[in-house]
Design an enzyme around this catalytic site. Structure first.
Site, PDB file in Angstrom:
ATOM      1  N   MET A  37       0.774   0.500   9.257  1.00 33.83           N
ATOM      2  CA  MET A  37       2.138  -0.508  10.357  1.00 33.83           C
ATOM      3  C   MET A  37       2.561  -0.720  10.761  1.00 33.83           C
ATOM      4  SD  MET A  37      -0.529  -4.061  10.165  1.00 33.83           S
ATOM      5  CE  MET A  37      -2.619  -4.522  10.127  1.00 33.83           C
ATOM      6  N   GLN A  42       7.103  -1.826  10.036  1.00 34.62           N
ATOM      7  CA  GLN A  42       7.299  -3.187   9.380  1.00 34.62           C
ATOM      8  C   GLN A  42       6.425  -4.671   9.719  1.00 34.62           C
ATOM      9  OE1 GLN A  42      11.309  -1.629   9.049  1.00 34.62           O
ATOM     10  NE2 GLN A  42      10.419  -2.081   6.670  1.00 34.62           N
ATOM     11  N   GLU A  64       8.231  -2.159  -4.171  1.00 32.42           N
ATOM     12  CA  GLU A  64       9.120  -3.115  -3.515  1.00 32.42           C
ATOM     13  C   GLU A  64       8.711  -3.547  -2.161  1.00 32.42           C
ATOM     14  OE1 GLU A  64      13.773  -3.136  -3.560  1.00 32.42           O
ATOM     15  OE2 GLU A  64      12.803  -1.963  -5.590  1.00 32.42           O
ATOM     16  N   ASP A  86      11.079   2.816  -0.506  1.00 30.02           N
ATOM     17  CA  ASP A  86      11.950   3.125  -0.532  1.00 30.02           C
ATOM     18  C   ASP A  86      12.596   3.274   1.065  1.00 30.02           C
ATOM     19  OD1 ASP A  86      12.302   3.604  -3.061  1.00 30.02           O
ATOM     20  OD2 ASP A  86      12.683   5.420  -3.195  1.00 30.02           O
ATOM     21  N   ASN A  92       6.484   7.643  -0.332  1.00 29.82           N
ATOM     22  CA  ASN A  92       7.839   6.674  -0.418  1.00 29.82           C
ATOM     23  C   ASN A  92       8.354   5.398   0.551  1.00 29.82           C
ATOM     24  OD1 ASN A  92       9.063   9.229  -2.443  1.00 29.82           O
ATOM     25  ND2 ASN A  92       8.939  10.025  -0.671  1.00 29.82           N
TER      26      ASN A  92
END
Length: 366
Positions: free
Chosen positions: A242, A244, A262, A6, A3
Site C-alpha cells: 500500500m 503510506q 521504524e 528509511d 529499505n
C-alpha cells in the site's frame, strides 16, 4: 532486504515540510524502485521528478549541478557526497547541516539531541534525534492526523468501504489484526492460538518478508495478494502493498497491529491501538537495549499486570518463540492496553512533531 523504513520516514518528512511549512524540498533517493512502491505515481527510471511538491532526485556519487541548500538533512547516516560537502563549505552562506538519526527511546538520546558536531570545513552540523520525549525531535505527525484518524475510526461505513478495496469483509464480532514483520519464527505459534480461539480472528497481511512464515504455516508454496485462507477461527487475507496513506487506514481499522522497523512502528502508535514491534535485529543484540528502552518508557502508567503482559508478548515476538502463551496473557489485558494506547498518542502529540521541530530549530539557529 528492503529499505521501506528509511524511504518511508524521509518521504513523509519531505511531503510534510513542503505541504505544511512551505519549504522547497529536494529528496535524494538511491533506491527509486522502493520509492515507487510507496509512491505509485513515481518513475523508477527518472533522474528528476516532482511529486506532491517535492523535487525527487536520483542519488548519484556526485549530485552534479546541485546548488547547496540552506538546510541539509543527512538522514540515517547516508553520507553526503564529498563534492556536495565541499560546495557547502565554499558557498559563502550559512548552511545548517543536520544529521537525522534513527529513532530510539534510550535515555542518552535526550542529552545528545541538538548537540553540535564540529566539522573541519566550518559548516555547522548538529545531531537531530527523533524521540518520544519533549526534549527530543519528536515523531513525524501531520497537523491534521489525529482529526483524520478520529473521523475514520468513528465511521464504520468508511472502514467497511476501505476494507472492501482490499477484498475484505469484516465479520460480525471478529477481531481484526494486521501483520507486517520481518521473517519471524514466532508467527507460527501465534497463528496456532488465533486459529484455536473461540472468537473469529481476521488477519490482514500486506506483501512483505513475513509471507514466507505465513505460507509455511498454511502449508502452501507461495502467497500472493488476494489469497484467502481459513483454519479454525482464523481467516487470513493477503493484501497488496500500500501507499503510506492507505497503510494508515489499515492500521486505523484494526484492533491490533504487528509492525516492524521504524516507519510502520510510528504509524501504529498514532493508530491508538495495541501493537507489537518487530525491531530490526542487530548482530550484537543491540536491538534488545532499544526495545527494552521503549518498553520501559511506554509502560509508564500501566498496571503491573498490563505492563508484564505487554513485555512478555513483545519479548516472545522478538525472540521468535513463546508468542502463543504470551498472546493469551496480552488478551486478558487488552482493554487496559487499548486505553493506554490512546493516552500515549495524546502524550506524543504534546511533545511536538519532527517537521515542526526541524523548522523551529532552523529559525532559532538563524
Amino acid at each position: 532486504m528492503d529499505n521501506f523504513g528509511d524511504i518511508g520516514v524521509t518521504w513523509r518528512l519531505a511531503r510534510q515540510l513542503a505541504a505544511e511549512h512551505g519549504q522547497q524540498v529536494r529528496l535524494w533517493v538511491d533506491d527509486l524502485d522502493t520509492f515507487a512502491r510507496l509512491c505509485p505515481a513515481a518513475s523508477a527510471q527518472a533522474d528528476q521528478q516532482m511529486h506532491e511538491g517535492v523535487d525527487v532526485r536520483r542519488w548519484s556519487s556526485q549530485w552534479p549541478g546541485a546548488e547547496p541548500a540552506d538546510v541539509v538533512i543527512e538522514a540515517f547516516a547516508c553520507n553526503l557526497p564529498q563534492a556536495y560537502i565541499n560546495a557547502m563549505a565554499a558557498s559563502g552562506r550559512r548552511i545548517l547541516w543536520l544529521n537525522l538519526e534513527y529513532l530510539s527511546a534510550e535515555d542518552w538520546i535526550v542529552g545528545c539531541h541538538a548537540l553540535p558536531s564540529l566539522q573541519p570545513n566550518g559548516v555547522q552540523k548538529y545531531f537531530f534525534f527523533p524521540g518520544f520525549e519533549a526534549e527530543t525531535g519528536g515523531l513525524i505527525r501531520e497537523a491534521d492526523l489525529m482529526l483524520r484518524r478520529a473521523s475514520f475510526q468513528g465511521d464504520p461505513e468508511r472502514q467497511a468501504g476501505f476494507l472492501a478495496t482490499l477484498g475484505v469483509v469484516r465479520q460480525p464480532e471478529a477481531r481484526l489484526l494486521s501483520l507486517f514483520a520481518y521473517e519471524n519464527t514466532a508467527v507460527a505459534g501465534w497463528l496456532d492460538v488465533l486459529a484455536a480461539d473461540s472468537r473469529v480472528n481476521q488477519l490482514l497481511v500486506p506483501e512483505g518478508r513475513v509471507l514466507g512464515d505465513v505460507a509455511a504455516w498454511l502449508g502452501v508454496a507461495t502467497l500472493e495478494p488476494g489469497a484467502c485462507h481459513q483454519r479454525g477461527s482464523l481467516q487470513i487475507s493477503i493484501v497488496p502493498f500500500m501507499t503510506q496513506d492507505e497503510y494508515d487506514l489499515l492500521l486505523w481499522s484494526c484492533d491490533f497491529n504487528a509492525v516492524r522497523g521504524e516507519e510502520s512502528f510510528i504509524r501504529a502508535q498514532w493508530a491508538g491501538r495495541p501493537l507489537v514491534w518487530h525491531i530490526y535485529p542487530q548482530e550484537d543484540d543491540a536491538h534488545w537495549d532499544k526495545l527494552n528502552a521503549f518498553l520501559e518508557l511506554y509502560s509508564q502508567g500501566l498496571s503491573p499486570a498490563a505492563g508484564s503482559a505487554l513485555r512478555e508478548f513483545w519479548h516472545a515476538w522478538n525472540a521468535g518463540k513463546g508468542a502463543e502463551q504470551a498472546w493469551t496473557g496480552l488478551l486478558d489485558q487488552y482493554p487496559t492496553l487499548l486505553e493506554h494506547a490512546e493516552t500515549w498518542t495524546h502524550a506524543q502529540v504534546a511533545n511536538g512533531d519532527l517537521a515542526g521541530k526541524l523548522v523551529f530549530f532552523y529559525t532559532d539557529w538563524l
